[in-house]
Design an enzyme around this catalytic site. Structure first.
Site, short mmCIF file in Angstrom:
data_model
loop_
_atom_site.label_atom_id
_atom_site.label_comp_id
_atom_site.label_asym_id
_atom_site.label_seq_id
_atom_site.Cartn_x
_atom_site.Cartn_y
_atom_site.Cartn_z
N LYS A 92 6.35 -4.73 -3.27
CA LYS A 92 7.81 -4.59 -3.18
C LYS A 92 8.05 -4.19 -1.70
CE LYS A 92 11.96 -3.36 -5.09
NZ LYS A 92 12.43 -4.88 -5.44
N GLU A 146 17.51 -18.51 -5.01
CA GLU A 146 17.24 -17.16 -5.51
C GLU A 146 16.76 -17.19 -7.15
OE1 GLU A 146 16.36 -14.27 -4.35
OE2 GLU A 146 16.65 -13.04 -5.94
N HIS A 174 16.63 -38.26 -2.10
CA HIS A 174 15.87 -38.72 -0.77
C HIS A 174 14.48 -38.18 -1.02
CE1 HIS A 174 19.47 -39.52 1.24
NE2 HIS A 174 20.37 -38.49 0.75
N CYS A 222 0.75 -0.96 -0.11
CA CYS A 222 0.09 0.02 0.08
C CYS A 222 0.94 1.14 0.04
CB CYS A 222 -0.87 0.25 1.27
SG CYS A 222 -2.28 -1.28 1.18
N LYS A 248 13.07 -16.14 -8.59
CA LYS A 248 12.95 -15.04 -9.58
C LYS A 248 11.96 -15.75 -10.66
CE LYS A 248 14.04 -12.36 -7.94
NZ LYS A 248 14.59 -12.00 -6.87
N ASN A 254 -2.05 3.06 5.11
CA ASN A 254 -1.19 1.86 4.83
C ASN A 254 -0.89 1.31 6.47
OD1 ASN A 254 0.97 0.31 3.98
ND2 ASN A 254 2.38 1.99 4.39
N GLY A 255 -0.98 -0.23 6.36
CA GLY A 255 -0.87 -0.97 7.62
C GLY A 255 -1.98 -1.88 7.84
N GLU A 313 8.19 -15.86 -9.13
CA GLU A 313 7.54 -14.60 -8.91
C GLU A 313 7.05 -13.87 -10.26
OE1 GLU A 313 9.41 -11.79 -6.01
OE2 GLU A 313 11.70 -12.38 -7.12
N ARG A 321 4.19 -0.67 -4.72
CA ARG A 321 3.81 -1.00 -3.04
C ARG A 321 2.55 -1.84 -3.31
NH1 ARG A 321 6.78 2.04 0.69
NH2 ARG A 321 5.21 1.78 2.20
N TRP A 333 -2.60 -3.11 -1.62
CA TRP A 333 -2.13 -4.39 -1.65
C TRP A 333 -3.09 -5.12 -0.78
CZ3 TRP A 333 -0.13 -7.96 1.72
CH2 TRP A 333 0.30 -9.22 1.20
C1 F6R Z 1 11.93 -11.08 -4.13
C2 F6R Z 1 11.99 -9.99 -3.27
C3 F6R Z 1 11.44 -10.37 -1.98
C4 F6R Z 1 12.23 -9.34 -0.89
C5 F6R Z 1 11.64 -9.39 0.41
C6 F6R Z 1 12.29 -8.96 1.55
O1 F6R Z 1 12.41 -10.63 -5.38
O2 F6R Z 1 12.30 -8.94 -3.54
O3 F6R Z 1 11.58 -11.49 -1.54
O4 F6R Z 1 13.39 -9.64 -1.05
O5 F6R Z 1 10.02 -9.10 0.49
O6 F6R Z 1 12.51 -7.36 1.34
P1 F6R Z 1 13.49 -6.41 1.89
O7 F6R Z 1 14.76 -6.83 1.28
O8 F6R Z 1 13.07 -5.16 1.51
O9 F6R Z 1 13.45 -6.83 3.25
#
Ligand code: F6R
Length: 613
Positions: A608, A486, A509, A2, A490, A103-104, A493, A27, A77
């Protein structure tokens, strides 16, 4: 998670709010809305889905010729209630005079809502936010002052809230409130702004007041007064931020993600040169005395979420390898629900790109309460998490707009590598000569990342070849297990592919049961690793089950019968390989998603900055 904006002044309110929301779209994008306040009353415009839908709603209403001088806006969001127009902010009071964005999360909203319903309030949404509107409205009817009503209402709220509030009968002000969710005030000339984050203010003002938790601001056209929740006036500094407009523009790239991938060589180069003037010299960090940092420490714990957690896992290998200190890694959301043995001999390292991740903030707060020394690695040294830190290591990767993290990950890995080297240099039993080859090789890393980026056509072709599969395995061993995780994250997501990563030795296993010719495998094979041969054997086992195999490697493996495809990576040691291998994995995921025409920068269901626990 948000984003909120507010504006009071003589310029086009709707345009300012919409452009602010555009910069905060990372956001959330489940719905968007704005409210405008003028002498005709408060008008609310809301739309489900992306901001573009709201823009069309507003265009259709022809509001531009009204004399509006204040407004608030929101992008959502969804937490409480699905993505719908009814649940979109802003939310209005029953008499249509009070409006707010939030927001929250309000944790005690259910009890408050029941009480307000009994008192005759009607609710039109499933959100926790609507409770705040009716609560403030109730208090307003008791005290006839928006500021006093807000102060009384927020004392009854539990949870996290950044709020912008307007009242038709007090149309000279917007009240901004902050508790456990970010909020800043942009100071202009005869106009003022409110926003969740700096990008919303770029091009509008460079003068910023950071609100802290438990503070509220009474924002008028020509003044900003900040008070604590108990009504005391605070003397807040106005800071200057200098962020160029192009920091949040795609600059000709198709997506922010590919722009940010391309920025990596430069970010890494700058970070290395900032902290290491030559391989022969000790690594230094401004404001961090490494000796003091590790003094009396018998354990390091690293706390993070998502991509940052993967960086933490790589760091665990690096620090244990170079420094002989016991390192544990914990997902922040798990750290907070278990007993942990943190004490004043623990160094707790929090890693967060945004510095606003609620789980990480809560975990770090707990570690601090147990007496740990706190070091924070963040891309936003002005963020909330920093206030718990004794030491801060800024990542300086620039604003990351794409929801899928790329450049911040590489910056985290580089910073963690430098940190592990710096800690090793201060260990009594380390011979600096042992560290020299790593430091020398580190200098070559930016060029090697460039080489990977130049060879992206091969990666693109490979991604396009496999884009029909719905499942994917990523395999690795040792320090690169996190790299595989990782890479899989990627792909998951941004392509919505069920991509899972495994320590290759674990395949036999259980997960091997899933293998057939519908399961492609991307295997990470850094040549100089202790486990290279074992990795090859695991690939053979997978091949015997008819899985398609892609090798990502810096070796000249001549095994045409084993691998269907090979993605070549420049020569690199195992220690530094996570910093290099992550880049072709980012490119693979990017081109995979792009070939499916997906919304790469704003993947579904994600945001994000995850500001809820
Ligand atoms: C994936 C991604 C998320 C963030 C996670 C933590 O591409 O960006 O998994 O890494 O939400 O976010 P931060 O680093 O901002 O605490």
């Amino acid at each position: 998670m948000c984003g909120i904006v507010g504006y009071i002044g003589n310029n086009a309110v709707d345009e300012i709010l919409l452009s602010g929301l555009k910069s905060l779209e990372y956001r959330g994008y489940d719905s968007a809305g704005i409210a405008l306040n003028d002498n005709q009353g408060i008008d609310v415009f809301r739309a489900k889905g992306k901001l573009q839908n709201l823009t069309e709603v507003i265009k259709a209403k022809h509001i531009s010729n009204r004399q509006v001088s204040q407004g608030i806006g929101h992008i959502r969001w969804a937490t409480h209630g699905e993505a719908s127009i009814e649940n979109a902010h802003p939310h209005l009071s029953n008499d249509g005079k009070l409006v707010l964005v939030h927001n929250g999360i309000i944790e005690n909203y259910k009890e408050l809502k029941d009480e307000l319903i009994k008192q005759g309030y009607h609710f039109f949404s499933q959100t926790d936010t609507e409770t705040i509107v009716h609560l403030i409205d109730r208090e307003y009817k008791r005290v006839s002052s928006l500021e006093q009503a807000v102060i009384r209402a927020i004392s009854m709220l539990k949870g996290a809230f950044a709020l912008c509030i307007m009242h038709h009968d007090e149309a000279d002000k917007i009240i901004a409130v902050r508790k456990n969710a970010p909020l800043i005030i942009g100071v202009g000339k005869n106009e003022n702004f409110i926003a969740s984050d700096i990008p919303a203010l770029i091009g509008k003002t460079q003068a910023i007041i950071h609100l802290e938790d438990n503070e509220l601001a009474i924002v008028k056209k020509d003044s900003v007064v900040v008070k604590s929740f108990d009504g005391k006036i605070l003397n807040k500094p106005v800071e200057t931020v200098n962020i160029a407009q192009d920091a949040i523009s795609k600059q000709g790239y198709k997506h922010f993600m590919i722009k940010e991938i391309n920025e990596q060589p430069q970010i890494v180069r700058k970070m290395i040169s900032t902290h290491m003037s030559s391989p022969q010299q000790s690594i230094r960090f401004e404001n961090i005395d490494i000796e003091e940092l590790i003094e009396n420490i018998d354990k390091i714990e690293i706390i993070a979420c998502g991509t940052s957690l993967h960086a933490a896992q790589v760091a665990q290998y690096m620090i244990e390898d170079l420094c002989n200190i016991n390192v544990t890694v914990e997902a922040a959301s798990e750290y907070i629900c278990k007993k942990h043995l943190t004490n004043n001999k623990t160094l707790s390292i929090g890693i967060s790109q945004s510095g606003e991740t609620a789980d990480t903030i809560t975990a770090i707060k707990q570690a601090k309460e147990k007496g740990a020394k706190i070091l924070i690695l963040t891309n936003r040294p002005d963020s909330s998490i920093v206030r718990y830190a004794k030491y801060v290591l800024p990542l300086n990767a620039g604003i990351e707009v794409s929801v899928a993290a790329t450049k911040s990950y590489t910056a985290q890995l580089t910073a963690l590598c430098l940190l592990s080297l710096a800690m090793a240099e201060k260990q009594k039993n380390t011979n600096p000569e042992q560290l020299l080859p790593i430091k020398q090789e580190l200098l070559m890393l930016p060029t090697k990342i460039e080489e990977v980026i130049y060879s992206s056509t091969t990666i693109k072709k490979c991604a396009e070849k496999y884009n029909g599969y719905k499942n994917f395995f990523y395999l690795a061993r040792g320090i690169n297990i996190a790299t595989a995780q990782e890479g899989a994250l990627k792909l998951k997501e941004i392509s919505y592919i069920n991509a899972n990563s495994y320590a290759a030795g674990e395949l036999k296993h259980g997960p091997i049961a899933l293998l057939d010719n519908n399961m492609p495998i991307l295997a990470l094979l850094p040549q100089h690793s202790k486990t290279f041969e074992k990795m090859l054997s695991n690939c053979e086992e997978a091949r015997a089950r008819h899985a398609h195999l892609i090798a990502m490697t810096n070796s000249e493996i001549n095994k045409k019968e084993l691998f269907d495809d090979t993605i070549n990576v420049p020569e690199i040691s195992e220690f530094l390989s996570p910093l290099l291998f992550s880049v072709p994995l980012q490119l693979f995921a990017y081109y995979f998603a792009d070939s499916l025409n997906l919304d790469i920068d704003q993947p579904r269901n994600l945001a994000k900055s995850v500001t809820v626990e």
